[in-house]
Structure formats: C-alpha cells, structure tokens
Design a protein around this motif. Structure first.
Motif, PDB file in Angstrom:
ATOM      1  N   CYS A 106     -24.300 -62.815 -24.938  1.00 45.97           N
ATOM      2  CA  CYS A 106     -25.064 -63.093 -26.371  1.00 45.97           C
ATOM      3  C   CYS A 106     -25.490 -61.999 -27.211  1.00 45.97           C
ATOM      4  CB  CYS A 106     -26.481 -63.713 -25.553  1.00 45.97           C
ATOM      5  SG  CYS A 106     -27.108 -61.971 -24.080  1.00 45.97           S
ATOM      6  N   GLU A 107     -26.398 -62.025 -28.024  1.00 42.27           N
ATOM      7  CA  GLU A 107     -26.514 -60.798 -28.455  1.00 42.27           C
ATOM      8  C   GLU A 107     -27.070 -61.235 -30.541  1.00 42.27           C
ATOM      9  OE1 GLU A 107     -24.075 -59.519 -32.874  1.00 42.27           O
ATOM     10  OE2 GLU A 107     -23.027 -60.829 -31.713  1.00 42.27           O
ATOM     11  N   CYS A 108     -28.653 -60.534 -30.532  1.00 44.82           N
ATOM     12  CA  CYS A 108     -29.292 -61.093 -30.880  1.00 44.82           C
ATOM     13  C   CYS A 108     -28.767 -60.559 -32.326  1.00 44.82           C
ATOM     14  CB  CYS A 108     -30.621 -59.329 -31.278  1.00 44.82           C
ATOM     15  SG  CYS A 108     -31.983 -59.610 -29.808  1.00 44.82           S
ATOM     16  N   LYS A 109     -28.917 -61.755 -33.128  1.00 45.48           N
ATOM     17  CA  LYS A 109     -28.703 -61.836 -34.670  1.00 45.48           C
ATOM     18  C   LYS A 109     -29.951 -61.747 -35.879  1.00 45.48           C
ATOM     19  CE  LYS A 109     -24.614 -63.598 -33.894  1.00 45.48           C
ATOM     20  NZ  LYS A 109     -23.147 -64.349 -33.788  1.00 45.48           N
ATOM     21  N   GLN A 110     -29.815 -62.125 -36.894  1.00 43.79           N
ATOM     22  CA  GLN A 110     -31.168 -62.989 -37.807  1.00 43.79           C
ATOM     23  C   GLN A 110     -30.448 -64.229 -37.407  1.00 43.79           C
ATOM     24  OE1 GLN A 110     -29.836 -59.851 -41.228  1.00 43.79           O
ATOM     25  NE2 GLN A 110     -32.579 -59.462 -40.484  1.00 43.79           N
ATOM     26  N   PRO A 111     -31.649 -65.193 -38.167  1.00 47.63           N
ATOM     27  CA  PRO A 111     -31.997 -66.222 -38.552  1.00 47.63           C
ATOM     28  C   PRO A 111     -30.777 -66.539 -39.332  1.00 47.63           C
ATOM     29  CG  PRO A 111     -34.108 -65.741 -37.769  1.00 47.63           C
ATOM     30  CD  PRO A 111     -33.289 -64.388 -38.504  1.00 47.63           C
ATOM     31  N   LEU A 112     -29.722 -68.071 -39.603  1.00 46.69           N
ATOM     32  CA  LEU A 112     -29.252 -68.069 -40.401  1.00 46.69           C
ATOM     33  C   LEU A 112     -30.314 -68.682 -41.918  1.00 46.69           C
ATOM     34  CD1 LEU A 112     -26.591 -70.563 -38.719  1.00 46.69           C
ATOM     35  CD2 LEU A 112     -26.502 -68.330 -39.298  1.00 46.69           C
ATOM     36  N   LYS A 113     -29.818 -67.737 -42.764  1.00 46.23           N
ATOM     37  CA  LYS A 113     -30.099 -68.514 -43.907  1.00 46.23           C
ATOM     38  C   LYS A 113     -28.706 -68.749 -45.119  1.00 46.23           C
ATOM     39  CE  LYS A 113     -29.813 -63.628 -45.127  1.00 46.23           C
ATOM     40  NZ  LYS A 113     -29.004 -63.034 -43.685  1.00 46.23           N
ATOM     41  N   ASP A 114     -30.054 -69.178 -46.584  1.00 53.53           N
ATOM     42  CA  ASP A 114     -28.759 -70.248 -47.391  1.00 53.53           C
ATOM     43  C   ASP A 114     -27.883 -69.222 -47.822  1.00 53.53           C
ATOM     44  OD1 ASP A 114     -30.579 -71.873 -47.424  1.00 53.53           O
ATOM     45  OD2 ASP A 114     -31.874 -71.236 -49.254  1.00 53.53           O
ATOM     46  N   SER A 115     -28.201 -67.645 -47.977  1.00 54.33           N
ATOM     47  CA  SER A 115     -27.289 -66.489 -48.592  1.00 54.33           C
ATOM     48  C   SER A 115     -26.146 -67.099 -47.335  1.00 54.33           C
ATOM     49  CB  SER A 115     -27.156 -65.366 -49.021  1.00 54.33           C
ATOM     50  OG  SER A 115     -27.811 -64.803 -47.476  1.00 54.33           O
ATOM     51  N   ASP A 116     -26.454 -67.588 -46.210  1.00 46.12           N
ATOM     52  CA  ASP A 116     -25.181 -67.442 -45.287  1.00 46.12           C
ATOM     53  C   ASP A 116     -24.089 -68.633 -45.785  1.00 46.12           C
ATOM     54  OD1 ASP A 116     -25.646 -65.295 -43.628  1.00 46.12           O
ATOM     55  OD2 ASP A 116     -27.206 -65.981 -42.333  1.00 46.12           O
ATOM     56  N   LEU A 117     -24.273 -69.614 -46.200  1.00 46.62           N
ATOM     57  CA  LEU A 117     -24.042 -70.699 -46.624  1.00 46.62           C
ATOM     58  C   LEU A 117     -22.677 -70.714 -47.960  1.00 46.62           C
ATOM     59  CD1 LEU A 117     -22.628 -73.912 -46.354  1.00 46.62           C
ATOM     60  CD2 LEU A 117     -25.144 -74.365 -47.661  1.00 46.62           C
ATOM     61  N   LYS A 118     -22.029 -71.007 -47.909  1.00 49.94           N
ATOM     62  CA  LYS A 118     -20.426 -69.924 -49.453  1.00 49.94           C
ATOM     63  C   LYS A 118     -20.204 -71.505 -49.308  1.00 49.94           C
ATOM     64  CE  LYS A 118     -22.309 -66.050 -49.262  1.00 49.94           C
ATOM     65  NZ  LYS A 118     -23.108 -65.380 -50.548  1.00 49.94           N
ATOM     66  N   VAL A 119     -19.464 -71.837 -50.790  1.00 48.61           N
ATOM     67  CA  VAL A 119     -18.159 -73.082 -50.921  1.00 48.61           C
ATOM     68  C   VAL A 119     -17.425 -71.892 -51.509  1.00 48.61           C
ATOM     69  CG1 VAL A 119     -17.913 -74.572 -52.582  1.00 48.61           C
ATOM     70  CG2 VAL A 119     -19.981 -74.836 -51.593  1.00 48.61           C
ATOM     71  N   VAL A 120     -16.484 -71.801 -51.191  1.00 47.24           N
ATOM     72  CA  VAL A 120     -15.400 -70.520 -51.657  1.00 47.24           C
ATOM     73  C   VAL A 120     -14.319 -71.054 -52.801  1.00 47.24           C
ATOM     74  CG1 VAL A 120     -15.631 -69.157 -49.485  1.00 47.24           C
ATOM     75  CG2 VAL A 120     -14.456 -70.772 -49.712  1.00 47.24           C
ATOM     76  N   SER A 121     -14.681 -72.967 -53.071  1.00 48.32           N
ATOM     77  CA  SER A 121     -13.651 -73.073 -53.448  1.00 48.32           C
ATOM     78  C   SER A 121     -13.630 -74.527 -54.060  1.00 48.32           C
ATOM     79  CB  SER A 121     -11.831 -72.725 -53.308  1.00 48.32           C
ATOM     80  OG  SER A 121     -12.229 -73.801 -51.929  1.00 48.32           O
ATOM     81  N   VAL A 122     -14.173 -74.912 -55.258  1.00 48.30           N
ATOM     82  CA  VAL A 122     -13.232 -76.190 -55.937  1.00 48.30           C
ATOM     83  C   VAL A 122     -12.779 -75.923 -56.435  1.00 48.30           C
ATOM     84  CG1 VAL A 122     -15.318 -77.736 -57.114  1.00 48.30           C
ATOM     85  CG2 VAL A 122     -16.157 -75.099 -55.864  1.00 48.30           C
ATOM     86  N   ASN A 123     -11.533 -77.601 -55.955  1.00 54.05           N
ATOM     87  CA  ASN A 123     -10.708 -78.467 -56.284  1.00 54.05           C
ATOM     88  C   ASN A 123     -10.850 -79.599 -56.906  1.00 54.05           C
ATOM     89  OD1 ASN A 123      -7.843 -77.946 -57.593  1.00 54.05           O
ATOM     90  ND2 ASN A 123      -7.320 -78.052 -56.266  1.00 54.05           N
ATOM     91  N   PRO A 124     -10.328 -80.490 -57.743  1.00 57.85           N
ATOM     92  CA  PRO A 124     -10.237 -79.513 -59.274  1.00 57.85           C
ATOM     93  C   PRO A 124     -12.072 -79.466 -59.813  1.00 57.85           C
ATOM     94  CG  PRO A 124      -9.941 -81.737 -60.166  1.00 57.85           C
ATOM     95  CD  PRO A 124      -9.883 -81.555 -57.657  1.00 57.85           C
ATOM     96  N   SER A 125     -12.487 -78.627 -60.372  1.00 54.73           N
ATOM     97  CA  SER A 125     -13.512 -77.698 -61.470  1.00 54.73           C
ATOM     98  C   SER A 125     -13.415 -78.734 -62.336  1.00 54.73           C
ATOM     99  CB  SER A 125     -14.592 -76.724 -61.269  1.00 54.73           C
ATOM    100  OG  SER A 125     -13.296 -75.864 -61.750  1.00 54.73           O
ATOM    101  N   ASN A 126     -12.587 -79.212 -63.373  1.00 51.19           N
ATOM    102  CA  ASN A 126     -12.527 -78.834 -64.665  1.00 51.19           C
ATOM    103  C   ASN A 126     -11.872 -81.243 -64.392  1.00 51.19           C
ATOM    104  OD1 ASN A 126     -13.872 -76.762 -65.575  1.00 51.19           O
ATOM    105  ND2 ASN A 126     -12.476 -76.288 -65.337  1.00 51.19           N
ATOM    106  N   PHE A 127     -12.489 -81.976 -65.780  1.00 51.68           N
ATOM    107  CA  PHE A 127     -12.130 -83.022 -66.249  1.00 51.68           C
ATOM    108  C   PHE A 127     -11.702 -83.090 -67.256  1.00 51.68           C
ATOM    109  CE2 PHE A 127     -14.056 -82.839 -61.475  1.00 51.68           C
ATOM    110  CZ  PHE A 127     -12.240 -83.769 -60.586  1.00 51.68           C
ATOM    111  N   PHE A 128     -10.835 -84.146 -67.829  1.00 46.32           N
ATOM    112  CA  PHE A 128     -10.747 -84.564 -69.547  1.00 46.32           C
ATOM    113  C   PHE A 128     -11.348 -85.831 -69.254  1.00 46.32           C
ATOM    114  CE2 PHE A 128      -7.016 -81.385 -69.353  1.00 46.32           C
ATOM    115  CZ  PHE A 128      -7.394 -80.726 -70.030  1.00 46.32           C
ATOM    116  N   THR A 129     -11.714 -86.346 -68.376  1.00 49.44           N
ATOM    117  CA  THR A 129     -12.559 -88.215 -68.450  1.00 49.44           C
ATOM    118  C   THR A 129     -12.713 -88.322 -66.719  1.00 49.44           C
ATOM    119  OG1 THR A 129     -12.357 -89.774 -68.973  1.00 49.44           O
ATOM    120  CG2 THR A 129     -10.284 -89.195 -68.040  1.00 49.44           C
TER     121      THR A 129
END
Length: 709
Positions: A106-129
């Motif tokens: 066990c270990e004391c930790k800070q509660p999860l917060k929004d900054s812990d959620l990360k989107v590290v990649s988006v593929n693709p992010s651009n579309f022509f249509t």
C-alpha cells in the motif's frame, strides 16, 4: 548504560539501556535474554569510602515488528502512514492505494485528477473530407494509476466550428486496455467515431474533442468514484484548417489567432503551443509579475542546505505558461539552484513560491568567513523569475528580478559531516568549540584522555571517549540453549553430534573491531575456534566439545572459557586486545536410538529370564510337594502290611513319585532355557557395547561440519 536517581528518588534509580538493532528483523516478536546489569555503588564507612559492585538480572526484552494489514496502527513499533497506510491511514488530501487482496502492499497517493488523463496520440487528426462515420485512433494514458483501478465507462463529446459559426457533431468511443511498460500508467487504445450534422463539403470544420473516464479505485476498504476529463488536439476536416500554420482567407485573428496572429499589443492566448485549443483568443499583453515577500536570510550551520523562499503573483495570467527561475549567490562565486512551486491560483492570478538553495559551504576556505564573529556574510545575491507563455505558435516572456539581502550563516562545528576527509580527527574544528567530548569521531580522544582511550559510537553517532578497559567479552548464551550429546554404545562415551554455537558479545566494541583469533578452554584442553560476526560486537563461535566420559543418561555441567584477541584501530594505529569470559553449559546425555533399541531388547530377555526362573521355582515346589505326598503314602502302605497290605496306598505313592519325577524333569528343561536366554543377553550386551556398534551409531548421528556464517 546511564542511570539517574539518588536521595531525591529515595534511592530508586532509573537506567537507560540501549538495545542494539536486531539483524534480519522480520514480522513478529524477537526476545532477548538472559539480561544482566552490573553497576558500582560507593558509600562511606565512617571516613572510609567503600565501593561495591552489584549484579542483577532483569526480565526478558521483547522487540516487536509491526504487521501491515491487520487494521491496527502499531505506532509503538514504528508503523506509520508512510510504512503502512492500510493500518494508519493517510494525511489529508491523500488516499491509501492498496493492491487487491494484499493489504500489506500500500502507498499514500494524491487522488486522481483531470491532469492524470492524457491523450498521447491522435491518428489521423486531419481529413480532407467527411465520410460519416469518420474514425480516428487515439492512445490514452492514466498517470499515477491506482493498483485497484477499474474503468466503469468511457464517453466523448465534440465541439464543432466551421468558419466563425458553431456546428453540431456526435461521437462514440470504444477502448481496449493495452499492456503498459510501467505499473503506474494505465494504457489504452481507443477508436473514436464521429458524425458532423449537415456537413457541407465546401466548408472547413474544426472539431474540439473531449473524453471522459468514469473510474473507481479503493482507499483502503472504501471505494472512490471519480470522472476524469481531458481535451486533446483538434480534428480538422477540409483542405485547410486552423492550426496548419497558414492564415487562410476564411481565417482571421478572431477565428484562428493560432495561424493569423494578433494586433500589436495583443497576444494569441493558447493553452498549447503545438496546436490550437478551444478558447484561443487575442488578449491584451498585460501579463505582470509582482514580487510579494521573501523569507529570512540568516541561518545556522554552514554544512547544511538552506532555503530562501520568495513569493510572487502573476496577474492577468496566460492560459499556457512556464516559470523559469535563475539565481546568483555571492556575485556568482557560490553555486546556486532555484525551483518554483504553485501556491494557489484563480482565473486571473497565479500565486507561486520560488526557492533559492544555499549549498553547504566549507567556511574555512571561503572568502566570506569572519573568524572573529564566526559568521559567513555573503553579499551579491539575486533572484530572477521569468514567465514564458504561449503566443500561438511562438513564445513570449516577462521577467522580474529581485535583489536578496546579504546571506548570514552562523558557523558551528559539524560533527561527522566530513567534507571528504578520510578518517576521524582530520577535521576537528576546535576553533568552533568541537572537542573529544562532543564529537570524538572528528577530534581524537588521545588529545584529552591519553593513548588508551578510543571513540565508541555504539550509543551516540557523535561518539564518546571510552577507555580500552571498558571493552569486555561476555558470553550471552549458547544455541541450542541445552546442547545434547549422544551415547553411541553401551558403556561408551557421550559424543556431540552437532556443534554448540557460543553466542559472544563484545561490550563497547570499537567501530572497526574484529576477532583476530579465538580459543575455547574446557578441562584444560584449548581448542581454536572461528567466530563469525552477526552485527557489530555480536559473534557466533561454533564449538564441538570433546566426548563426555559418562555412559548413563542425565545432565552434565560444562564450564567453558572463551579467549579472544580483538583487533581494532586506536589513534590511527592498529592494535590488539585479549579478552576472556567463562560460561557454564548444561548438557543433556542421551542414548542413541540404536542403544535404546538394544537396551529394550536386553530388558525383554531379562524379563523372559525372570519369567522362566519363576516358572522353574513353581515347578520345583510342586515336585517337592508330590515327592512328600508319595513318601507319606509309601510309609502308610508299609504300616498297613502288618495287618494285611493296602495296595491302594501303594498305587497313590507310585503316582506321587511319578508326578514328582515329572516336575523335576521339567525344572531341568527350564534350566536349559534359562541358560539359553542368559547367552542371548550376553550376546546382545557384547554387540551393543562393541566399537563396531558405536561406528554404526556415529554414521547415523555424524558430527556435522562447523557452519560458515
């Protein structure tokens, strides 16, 4: 051991005893015994001062080790929220992260917060249509992952803009957890599909996605539910888009300041420099850094790090920024490091604290040291804070410099800090009041107490000067507590099957002490032994005693003497010292299983001999009885022949003689049987007392080799 008391306590003394560390301590309880204390009292007999040494035993000492996961915070055993939050809980603002079904992890930790959620990649992010439903693959991380993390639901939503007009888009998301390279990071791959309502292929669309993770995890035995949300880089549809680095005809500083920039005196306030974000806009460039206050610059002890904390506030704070501190101490003659931490924040203001780190300083080599005042006075100190913030694709910065008051350090001696010195005594800061009494690890005892004193660090890390006469040897016990020797043949000696571990303790051992040689003397026989160190001053000396000249079961008292030569360094010179201690061991004499089996067999034969002898005695008694009866009837028959013979009496007499003869013949047979049993007994006794029989016992109870520790 230090004792306090006297007339004011009615001569009741309180003695502080330091128990040494227990090696390889694990959960449970460790007991130390037997325990003795000896002390010397002095008193007057008239004008004569008399001293007397008193020795007394005190109870067993139990040393416990806390058990993590038993729902009891055993603070008296050193258990805390740091070592076991499952039992002791966590400070406010933290939760106890527990591994499922393993509360000891066990270990004391800070509660999860929004900054812990990360989107590290988006593929693709651009579309022509746009061909609904359009699909992108995103990679999602949750940092500081709880060990019991469970994802209940995942959802998404899109904000949609084309030109300067808002639009509507719907989305759906499915995720699959992937293997992560780190235990504290949740890793998932998600497929996100979206549809733009009333899509016009002649327009350019920018979608600002947002995902939400509904998760739960355990705080000890309680469940925490929370929703984590984060935005990620926009998805664009069309031949050009906001964020492509070109200010297109349908873009402006209002609709896309990221590409088109802002008028003079304004900046493009974007959350991320690498891509446009929802809410980007041109803002007046009135970002301001204000110095609020700084802490004291006077300290004590030049061997320690010290911190000067300065408080600042950023007014009209930008959305995306970084704080870069720089510092100078002594006009650059002393290394300086600085770091900043957030204090509190609102929509327009950001409060933070920056710390200047004053490093340890060797005052004796510093130009800032005044030997008269024993102070370091350091002028020329400066702290500069720069705020670097996003201006669309570029960066802007503003700085605030602050002159820091002279740093004053009251110099005191540093016991054992060393500053790279190789051995005690080379950095004795006598000019600062350091001496052998308050720090003999730096100041050699010889300078005050003479060559027969050394620096003992067993009770005090700074050391205390002690005479070599206080170095004593004590045998604190043996293992096993009651050793056993084995009698391998009837009438043979009692031999030891395993070594006896002599548990020796050096009282007041010098820190570099070791046993050069050791001997055990028993009944005048001196035997060399090896002693293995378990911890400073504590040794185990395996010893195989000689055979005991006693062939009966029982107990034997062995009086042993242990003599050692102790080597150590005193006043930078290697020396040795001879120590001795005596101890009495109670030894159990036991028959081997083979001897016990032999004895039982002999006892069975002896019982058979007694049974046959008893039968023989009864047979002889009956024979004598029948003979007496036969003689009586024969005499009666002879007397009857005076008047005419009574032949019935003769018949009875003859029957009696026959019965008596039979009994005596049976007794002779029993004699032969007794002789045979006696021969069996003698044969077994000869076999069980033979040296070959003892060799067989020794093979079963072979003396084990002395173990190496």
């Amino acid at each position: 051991t230090n004792c306090s008391g006297g007339p004011e306590t009615n001569y009741v003394y309180t003695c502080r005893i330091v128990v040494p560390a227990v090696p390889d301590c694990d959960e449970g309880t460790f007991s130390i015994s037997p325990n003795y204390i000896n002390f010397t009292i002095s008193f007057y007999n008239a004008t004569e001062r008399i001293s007397k040494t008193i020795v007394t035993e005190f109870p067993e000492i139990s040393i416990g080790s806390f058990t993590c996961g038993n729902d009891v915070c055993e603070t008296d055993l050193g258990e805390s929220s740091t070592s076991c939050c499952y039992d002791c809980g966590c400070p406010e603002g933290y939760y106890c992260d527990v591994k499922p079904d393993m509360p000891s992890i066990c270990e004391c930790k800070q509660p999860l917060k929004d900054s812990d959620l990360k989107v590290v990649s988006v593929n693709p992010s651009n579309f022509f249509t746009h061909t609904p439903p359009q699909k992108s693959i995103i990679n999602v991380h949750i940092l500081n992952k709880p060990m019991s993390l469970k994802v209940n639901d995942i959802s998404c939503e899109f904000s949609c803009i084309h030109g300067d007009t808002s639009c509507t888009a719907s989305c759906d998301i499915t995720c699959e957890e992937q293997e992560s390279s780190r235990d504290d990071v949740y890793n998932a791959t998600c497929e996100i599909t979206f549809t733009i309502s009333n899509y016009d292929p002649r327009e350019t669309y920018t979608l600002y996605p947002r995902i939400s993770y509904d998760v739960e995890y355990m705080n000890r035995t309680e469940k925490i539910n929370t929703i984590l949300e984060t935005n990620f880089p926009p998805i664009t549809i069309g031949s050009h888009w906001c964020g492509d680095g070109k200010c297109d005809p349908d873009e402006s500083s209002t609709s896309c300041c990221y590409d088109c920039g802002c008028p003079e005196g304004y900046f493009c306030d974007t959350e991320n420099k690498d891509y446009p974000t929802m809410g980007d806009s041109c803002r007046e460039n009135n970002v301001e850094i204000v110095f609020v206050k700084a802490t004291e610059t006077t300290f004590t002890d030049s061997y320690k790090h010290h911190f000067i904390n300065a408080t600042y506030v950023i007014r009209n704070k930008p959305r995306g920024f970084e704080i870069v501190p720089e510092c100078v101490i002594g006009n650059g003659k002393i290394d300086c490091q600085a770091f900043c931490d957030e204090m509190q924040s609102s929509q327009d203001e950001y409060w933070f604290r920056c710390s200047m780190v004053v490093p340890p300083i060797d005052y004796s080599r510093s130009e800032f040291y005044d030997s008269y005042t024993k102070k370091l006075t350091i002028p020329g100190n400066y702290l500069n804070v720069t705020v670097v913030y996003n201006n669309g694709q570029s960066l802007l910065s503003k700085s605030k410099g602050t002159e820091v008051d002279d740093i004053v350090i009251n110099v005191v001696y540093g016991c054992g800090y060393g500053l790279g010195y190789e051995y005690p005594g080379e950095k004795c800061e006598a000019d600062l009041g350091e001496n052998p009494d308050n720090c003999c690890i730096d100041c050699d005892c010889i300078y005050k107490y003479g060559p027969r004193f050394f620096c003992y660090t067993g009770d005090n890390p700074n050391g205390q000067c002690m005479s070599v006469d206080t170095i004593l040897l004590q045998i604190r016990g043996v293992d096993p507590e009651k050793p056993r020797c084995i009698i391998g043949r009837i009438g043979g000696d009692c031999k030891f099957a395993q070594p006896v571990n002599i548990l020796a303790r050096i009282i007041n051992p010098p820190s570099d002490s070791s046993i050069v040689e050791a001997y055990i003397t028993y009944k005048g026989n001196r035997t060399s032994v090896n002693c293995y160190q378990q911890s400073l001053g504590n040794y185990t000396c395996p010893y195989v005693p000689p055979a005991v000249k006693n062939s009966e079961e029982g107990q034997e008292l062995m009086n042993l003497t242990l003599d050692i030569t102790l080597g150590y360094t005193i006043n930078q010179t290697k020396t040795t010292q001879n120590l001795t201690s005596s101890y009495s061991i109670t030894v159990e004499r036991k028959f081997s299983e083979a001897v016990e089996s032999c004895q039982k067999a002999i006892e069975r034969v002896e019982r058979n001999i007694k049974r046959v002898e008893k039968t023989k005695m009864l047979t002889m008694a009956f024979g004598a009885l029948f003979l007496a009866i036969a003689i009586g009837f024969l005499i009666a028959y002879i007397k009857s022949c005076i008047h005419g013979c009574n032949h019935r009496l003769l018949v009875i007499a003859l029957a009696g003689f026959t019965a008596a003869a039979t009994m005596f013949m049976m007794a002779n047979n029993l004699d032969a049987q007794i002789a045979g049993l006696q021969a069996q007994k003698e044969a077994k006794e000869d076999m069980c007392s033979a040296e070959s029989f003892e060799q067989l016992s020794d093979a079963v109870y072979a003396v084990q080799p002395v173990p190496m520790f």
